[in-house]
Design a protein around this motif. Structure first.
Motif, PDB file in Angstrom:
ATOM      1  N   SER A  64      52.640  68.633 -11.012  1.00  0.00           N
ATOM      2  CA  SER A  64      51.841  69.789 -11.401  1.00  0.00           C
ATOM      3  C   SER A  64      51.305  70.435 -10.139  1.00  0.00           C
ATOM      4  O   SER A  64      50.829  69.746  -9.234  1.00  0.00           O
ATOM      5  CB  SER A  64      50.695  69.350 -12.317  1.00  0.00           C
ATOM      6  OG  SER A  64      50.126  70.456 -12.970  1.00  0.00           O
ATOM      7  N   MET A  78      45.998  81.909 -14.889  1.00  0.00           N
ATOM      8  CA  MET A  78      46.747  81.626 -16.111  1.00  0.00           C
ATOM      9  C   MET A  78      46.509  82.701 -17.178  1.00  0.00           C
ATOM     10  O   MET A  78      47.425  83.078 -17.914  1.00  0.00           O
ATOM     11  CB  MET A  78      46.348  80.256 -16.672  1.00  0.00           C
ATOM     12  CG  MET A  78      46.711  79.067 -15.789  1.00  0.00           C
ATOM     13  SD  MET A  78      48.508  78.821 -15.589  1.00  0.00           S
ATOM     14  CE  MET A  78      48.762  79.565 -13.986  1.00  0.00           C
ATOM     15  N   GLY A  90      54.240  83.656 -12.740  1.00  0.00           N
ATOM     16  CA  GLY A  90      55.126  82.537 -13.013  1.00  0.00           C
ATOM     17  C   GLY A  90      56.229  82.429 -11.973  1.00  0.00           C
ATOM     18  O   GLY A  90      56.591  81.335 -11.543  1.00  0.00           O
ATOM     19  N   LEU A  93      54.667  81.039  -8.670  1.00  0.00           N
ATOM     20  CA  LEU A  93      54.314  79.626  -8.801  1.00  0.00           C
ATOM     21  C   LEU A  93      55.567  78.754  -8.871  1.00  0.00           C
ATOM     22  O   LEU A  93      55.574  77.626  -8.373  1.00  0.00           O
ATOM     23  CB  LEU A  93      53.437  79.400 -10.033  1.00  0.00           C
ATOM     24  CG  LEU A  93      52.047  80.058 -10.010  1.00  0.00           C
ATOM     25  CD1 LEU A  93      51.261  79.685 -11.262  1.00  0.00           C
ATOM     26  CD2 LEU A  93      51.265  79.696  -8.755  1.00  0.00           C
ATOM     27  N   GLY A  94      56.628  79.287  -9.479  1.00  0.00           N
ATOM     28  CA  GLY A  94      57.888  78.548  -9.519  1.00  0.00           C
ATOM     29  C   GLY A  94      58.492  78.375  -8.137  1.00  0.00           C
ATOM     30  O   GLY A  94      58.983  77.297  -7.790  1.00  0.00           O
ATOM     31  N   VAL A 131      56.578  80.821 -19.127  1.00  0.00           N
ATOM     32  CA  VAL A 131      57.144  79.795 -18.238  1.00  0.00           C
ATOM     33  C   VAL A 131      58.587  80.082 -17.846  1.00  0.00           C
ATOM     34  O   VAL A 131      59.185  79.328 -17.077  1.00  0.00           O
ATOM     35  CB  VAL A 131      57.034  78.375 -18.841  1.00  0.00           C
ATOM     36  CG1 VAL A 131      55.589  78.017 -19.109  1.00  0.00           C
ATOM     37  CG2 VAL A 131      57.868  78.239 -20.099  1.00  0.00           C
ATOM     38  N   PHE A 134      58.954  80.940 -14.108  1.00  0.00           N
ATOM     39  CA  PHE A 134      58.567  79.706 -13.429  1.00  0.00           C
ATOM     40  C   PHE A 134      59.745  78.745 -13.380  1.00  0.00           C
ATOM     41  O   PHE A 134      60.110  78.223 -12.316  1.00  0.00           O
ATOM     42  CB  PHE A 134      57.383  79.090 -14.176  1.00  0.00           C
ATOM     43  CG  PHE A 134      56.887  77.774 -13.644  1.00  0.00           C
ATOM     44  CD1 PHE A 134      56.254  77.693 -12.410  1.00  0.00           C
ATOM     45  CD2 PHE A 134      57.017  76.610 -14.401  1.00  0.00           C
ATOM     46  CE1 PHE A 134      55.766  76.478 -11.929  1.00  0.00           C
ATOM     47  CE2 PHE A 134      56.528  75.402 -13.933  1.00  0.00           C
ATOM     48  CZ  PHE A 134      55.908  75.332 -12.691  1.00  0.00           C
ATOM     49  N   ASP A 194      53.277  75.545 -18.759  1.00  0.00           N
ATOM     50  CA  ASP A 194      52.217  76.139 -17.939  1.00  0.00           C
ATOM     51  C   ASP A 194      51.093  75.149 -17.638  1.00  0.00           C
ATOM     52  O   ASP A 194      50.820  74.860 -16.478  1.00  0.00           O
ATOM     53  CB  ASP A 194      51.680  77.433 -18.570  1.00  0.00           C
ATOM     54  CG  ASP A 194      51.303  77.280 -20.033  1.00  0.00           C
ATOM     55  OD1 ASP A 194      51.333  76.146 -20.561  1.00  0.00           O
ATOM     56  OD2 ASP A 194      50.979  78.302 -20.666  1.00  0.00           O
ATOM     57  N   THR A 221      54.669  71.246 -14.345  1.00  0.00           N
ATOM     58  CA  THR A 221      53.825  72.295 -14.910  1.00  0.00           C
ATOM     59  C   THR A 221      53.116  73.075 -13.799  1.00  0.00           C
ATOM     60  O   THR A 221      53.005  72.613 -12.660  1.00  0.00           O
ATOM     61  CB  THR A 221      52.750  71.717 -15.853  1.00  0.00           C
ATOM     62  OG1 THR A 221      51.799  70.944 -15.099  1.00  0.00           O
ATOM     63  CG2 THR A 221      53.383  70.832 -16.918  1.00  0.00           C
ATOM     64  N   MET A 222      52.635  74.240 -14.170  1.00  0.00           N
ATOM     65  CA  MET A 222      51.874  75.055 -13.233  1.00  0.00           C
ATOM     66  C   MET A 222      50.530  74.389 -12.911  1.00  0.00           C
ATOM     67  O   MET A 222      50.064  74.445 -11.771  1.00  0.00           O
ATOM     68  CB  MET A 222      51.634  76.440 -13.809  1.00  0.00           C
ATOM     69  CG  MET A 222      52.885  77.216 -14.115  1.00  0.00           C
ATOM     70  SD  MET A 222      52.471  78.811 -14.869  1.00  0.00           S
ATOM     71  CE  MET A 222      54.090  79.308 -15.484  1.00  0.00           C
TER      72      MET A 222
END
Length: 226
Positions: A64, A78, A90, A93-94, A131, A134, A194, A221-222
């Motif tokens: 995470s 978020m 997303g 962050l991915g 997501v 992501f 997420d 997960t994020m």
């Protein structure tokens, strides 16, 4: 010059603190990029996520990127992703988590990235699965497939964020299904979502995915709630 001119009238705002970005900043201001609480859960010595699912479902590895707290930068991030149409969150962050995972031997042989799906009605309401980008970016970093045609959500429920922790267990029970399962047979998949709160949604997904022959499941997960 054109970009600078447009920025005067249409400034871009930080996805975490909502302050205007400088023209050399992308998505997050410099302050937020350094102050976001990193989960560090990709480290082999950090087992917090595994403990959430211990005794419930079998997972190979878990990661995470961020730590989620109420009234925090991560919560705002978020919120902007899920409800303000900022899909680029997303994507960034991915890329960020993907760059971390590619350095970890536990994630070198992932065969496919699988997103936690939205029900088609929720997808129409929101216009996108938060997501998706992501997962796609992680798939690019790990040089593997992104497959969203196997895991499906069968029922439409009220938003998880508005339910108590206890009711989330009931809310996710038996709401997911699988199709085209041969696409994942004998594969090690990375299930992406997420936020991990109670873990009920991911557990429900794993409960149906584990019916696929010789599948191994890791999760990413994020964020995870503290």
């Amino acid at each position: 010059m054109l970009r600078d001119f447009l920025y005067l009238f249409y400034p871009i705002y930080c996805a975490a603190c909502n302050n205007a970005l400088y023209k050399n900043e992308r998505l997050l201001c410099t302050s937020c990029r350094h102050n976001l609480p990193l989960g560090n859960f990709h480290n082999v010595n950090a087992k917090k996520i595994e403990k959430v699912f211990y005794g419930r479902v079998k997972i190979e590895n878990a990661a995470s990127l961020l730590v989620f707290q109420k009234n925090s930068l991560v919560q705002n991030l978020m919120h902007n992703l899920k409800y303000k149409g900022r899909e680029e969150i997303g994507k960034e962050l991915g890329k960020w988590l993907g760059e971390i995972l590619i350095q970890n031997p536990d994630y070198q042989y992932i065969d496919a990235i699988i997103p936690v799906p939205l029900h088609r009605k929720r997808l129409r309401e929101r216009g996108y699965n938060q997501v998706e980008k992501f997962g796609i970016e992680i798939a690019k970093k790990l040089n593997t497939e992104y497959i969203d045609s196997v895991l499906k959500k069968n029922s439409y429920n009220t938003k998880q964020s508005k339910r108590s922790k206890e009711s989330r267990w009931i809310n996710t029970s038996e709401t997911f299904g699988i199709q085209n399962e041969s696409l994942l047979e004998n594969k090690h998949i990375l299930l992406v979502d997420d936020i991990v709160t109670t873990g009920a949604t991911i557990e429900a997904c794993i409960n149906v995915l584990q019916n696929i022959a010789n599948i191994k499941i890791s999760i990413a997960t994020m964020a995870i709630t503290e």
